[in-house]
Scaffold this active site. Structure first.
Site, short mmCIF file in Angstrom:
data_model
loop_
_atom_site.label_atom_id
_atom_site.label_comp_id
_atom_site.label_asym_id
_atom_site.label_seq_id
_atom_site.Cartn_x
_atom_site.Cartn_y
_atom_site.Cartn_z
N TRP A 45 -15.92 -13.19 -2.14
CA TRP A 45 -16.12 -12.14 -3.14
C TRP A 45 -15.39 -12.44 -4.44
O TRP A 45 -15.42 -11.65 -5.38
CB TRP A 45 -15.68 -10.78 -2.60
N ARG A 46 -14.71 -13.60 -4.49
CA ARG A 46 -14.07 -13.96 -5.75
C ARG A 46 -14.90 -14.99 -6.52
O ARG A 46 -14.43 -15.52 -7.53
CB ARG A 46 -12.67 -14.51 -5.48
N GLU A 58 -14.63 -4.74 -1.13
CA GLU A 58 -13.47 -3.84 -1.09
C GLU A 58 -13.61 -2.79 0.00
O GLU A 58 -12.63 -2.41 0.63
CB GLU A 58 -13.23 -3.19 -2.46
N GLY A 102 -16.06 -1.53 12.68
CA GLY A 102 -15.39 -0.24 12.90
C GLY A 102 -15.43 0.68 11.70
O GLY A 102 -15.95 0.30 10.64
N TYR A 103 -14.91 1.86 11.86
CA TYR A 103 -14.91 2.87 10.79
C TYR A 103 -16.29 2.93 10.12
O TYR A 103 -16.47 2.62 8.96
CB TYR A 103 -13.83 2.57 9.74
N TYR A 141 -8.41 3.72 -5.08
CA TYR A 141 -8.25 2.28 -4.87
C TYR A 141 -9.55 1.51 -5.20
O TYR A 141 -9.55 0.56 -5.99
CB TYR A 141 -7.82 1.96 -3.42
N ASP A 159 -3.61 -0.29 -2.92
CA ASP A 159 -3.85 -0.19 -1.48
C ASP A 159 -2.52 -0.38 -0.75
O ASP A 159 -1.46 -0.42 -1.39
CB ASP A 159 -4.91 -1.21 -1.03
N CYS A 213 4.32 -11.04 0.98
CA CYS A 213 5.10 -9.84 1.32
C CYS A 213 4.35 -9.13 2.45
O CYS A 213 3.82 -8.04 2.29
CB CYS A 213 5.20 -8.96 0.06
N CYS A 221 9.90 -14.62 1.26
CA CYS A 221 10.52 -14.53 -0.08
C CYS A 221 10.72 -15.91 -0.72
O CYS A 221 10.75 -16.02 -1.95
CB CYS A 221 11.85 -13.79 0.01
N CYS A 224 7.81 -16.44 -2.91
CA CYS A 224 7.32 -15.27 -3.65
C CYS A 224 7.57 -15.41 -5.15
O CYS A 224 8.69 -15.68 -5.58
CB CYS A 224 8.00 -14.00 -3.14
N CYS A 230 13.08 -8.95 -7.30
CA CYS A 230 12.84 -8.00 -6.21
C CYS A 230 14.15 -7.39 -5.69
O CYS A 230 15.04 -8.10 -5.20
CB CYS A 230 12.10 -8.70 -5.07
N1 ADE Z 1 -7.75 -6.81 0.41
C1 ADE Z 1 -8.25 -5.81 -0.30
N2 ADE Z 1 -8.88 -6.27 -1.39
C2 ADE Z 1 -8.78 -7.61 -1.36
C3 ADE Z 1 -9.25 -8.65 -2.19
N3 ADE Z 1 -9.96 -8.40 -3.27
N4 ADE Z 1 -8.94 -9.90 -1.83
C4 ADE Z 1 -8.23 -10.14 -0.71
N5 ADE Z 1 -7.77 -9.22 0.11
C5 ADE Z 1 -8.05 -7.96 -0.20
#
Ligand code: ADE
Length: 373
Positions: A45-46, A58, A102-103, A141, A159, A213, A221, A224, A230
């Site tokens: 999705w990226r 999402e 689920g859900y 969100y 989130d 995290c 850490c 990170c 932090c």
């Molecule tokens: N969890 C929720 N949204 C996400 C995203 N865009 N990429 C990776 N993990 C996620």
């Protein structure tokens, strides 16, 4: 050499002039974006900023791990490549594609929303945070994620990952399951987030929460990008923050599940349109842990109709508020099923292949499904 020195990009905090919460978040922007550009996972999705893809991903990613979502995401987009095709989907097909995630109300809400978008927005996602928020199944969100990632609108997307990162970064001990605490974090981020790359900024926070995290166990850490800023790291607070309220106990429910076979077909039935696992199919089941002698009666059958009853292993399924402790029986009936629906009960006898390909059967029955071969 300088590549991994996030400090090169950071504003350094002086001990005698500690950062405010706002300063700390503003200082986090550049190291976060730098780190994200270099280490972000390549996820389906990226690949582009299509709002439809962002939306579907999402929703799937709520309550479900990235690795589990990947194959569902691909299949879903092949079946429903755009908003109008999702709006027009047949419910069983939609739920079948969701089977195992689920859900299921998420899937139903997706379709409800797709219908509204088709009718009121010409089948497009609105490039407007307020309008997104009004759509079915879209909360702050998801609206924030779509607005920022797809449309570069500078709004936060908070989130559980983001709550964890920000509460640790700022040593905030509030109970983040409280809506008021989340609202404060949203307001804090809204005022401090990167305005040039809001989608990357939000995804970077999510990504740090997912891979650095981490939700369970010790945060990493050492790798990170926010370690030097932090407060939880400075004061070794990762066990205490985010604060976790005591868990509510789940209601325990005993159920007896039946695989009823007749003439090579299996009995299933459709669940009611409201409540737990609404509109999905299920193996016949009753409340309680039944002994073998009660099977015929529980199924509304006469003993002579049953050729064989075999006990199956116990199984457990955990829902968010209920836990099913199940006993199972494989019951073989004499004769052939009536054509189509069995009027005496709400059973439908289906071919084993149809169960695989056509009828959405929730994960709760997974332990018994493997006995249908
Ligand atoms: N969890 C929720 N949204 C996400 C995203 N865009 N990429 C990776 N993990 C996620």
């Amino acid at each position: 050499m300088y590549d991994d020195l996030y400090g090169q990009l950071q504003v350094l905090e002086r001990e005698d002039a500690p950062f405010s919460q706002e300063d700390r978040l503003r200082a986090a922007g550049r190291p976060l974006l730098y780190w994200y550009g270099k280490y972000a996972r390549k996820l389906p999705w990226r690949e582009n900023k299509d709002p439809y893809r962002i939306w579907i991903s999402e929703i799937m990613l709520q309550q479900t791990r990235v690795e589990a979502v990947k194959p569902y995401f691909q299949r879903f987009l092949e079946a429903f490549p755009d908003i109008p095709s999702l709006a027009a989907a047949e419910e069983d097909r939609l739920l079948k594609l969701w089977e195992g995630l689920g859900y299921y109300s998420r899937a139903r809400n997706l379709q409800k929303c797709a219908k509204v978008l088709t009718e009121d927005y010409k089948g497009q996602m609105p490039a407007d945070y307020g309008a997104l928020l009004k759509l079915p199944g879209i909360g702050s969100y998801t609206a924030g994620a779509i607005a920022s990632i797809a449309f570069s609108i500078p709004v936060p997307a908070v989130d559980g990952n983001v709550l964890r990162v920000v509460s640790r970064l700022t040593a905030n001990r509030e109970d983040m399951t409280k809506p008021a605490a989340k609202k404060k974090i949203e307001a804090l981020l809204a005022g401090t987030m990167d305005r040039m790359r809001p989608g990357d900024f939000n995804q970077a926070l999510i990504e740090v929460g997912a891979v650095v995290c981490v939700p369970n166990g010790e945060p990493k850490c050492m790798v990170c990008p926010l370690a030097s800023l932090c407060l939880a790291k400075r004061d070794s607070l990762w066990r205490e923050i985010p604060f976790k309220p005591p868990k509510k106990e789940r209601r325990l429910e005993k159920r007896t599940v039946f695989i009823v076979e007749q003439g090579g077909r299996i009995a299933i039935r459709k669940r009611p349109p409201k409540g737990l696992l609404a509109s999905l199919y299920e193996l016949p089941n009753v409340e309680g842990e039944l002994p073998e002698e009660s099977v015929a009666q529980a199924l509304g059958l006469q003993a002579k109709e049953i050729i064989d009853t075999e006990m199956l292993p116990a199984a457990k399924h955990i829902f968010s508020h209920v836990e099913w402790n199940m006993t199972g029986y494989y019951v073989t009936l004499a004769g052939e099923p009536d054509a189509g629906k069995n009027e005496r009960k709400d059973w439908i006898f289906v071919e084993k292949e149809q169960l695989k390909g056509q009828y959405p059967l929730p994960n709760a029955f997974q332990a018994y499904r493997k006995f249908i071969t």
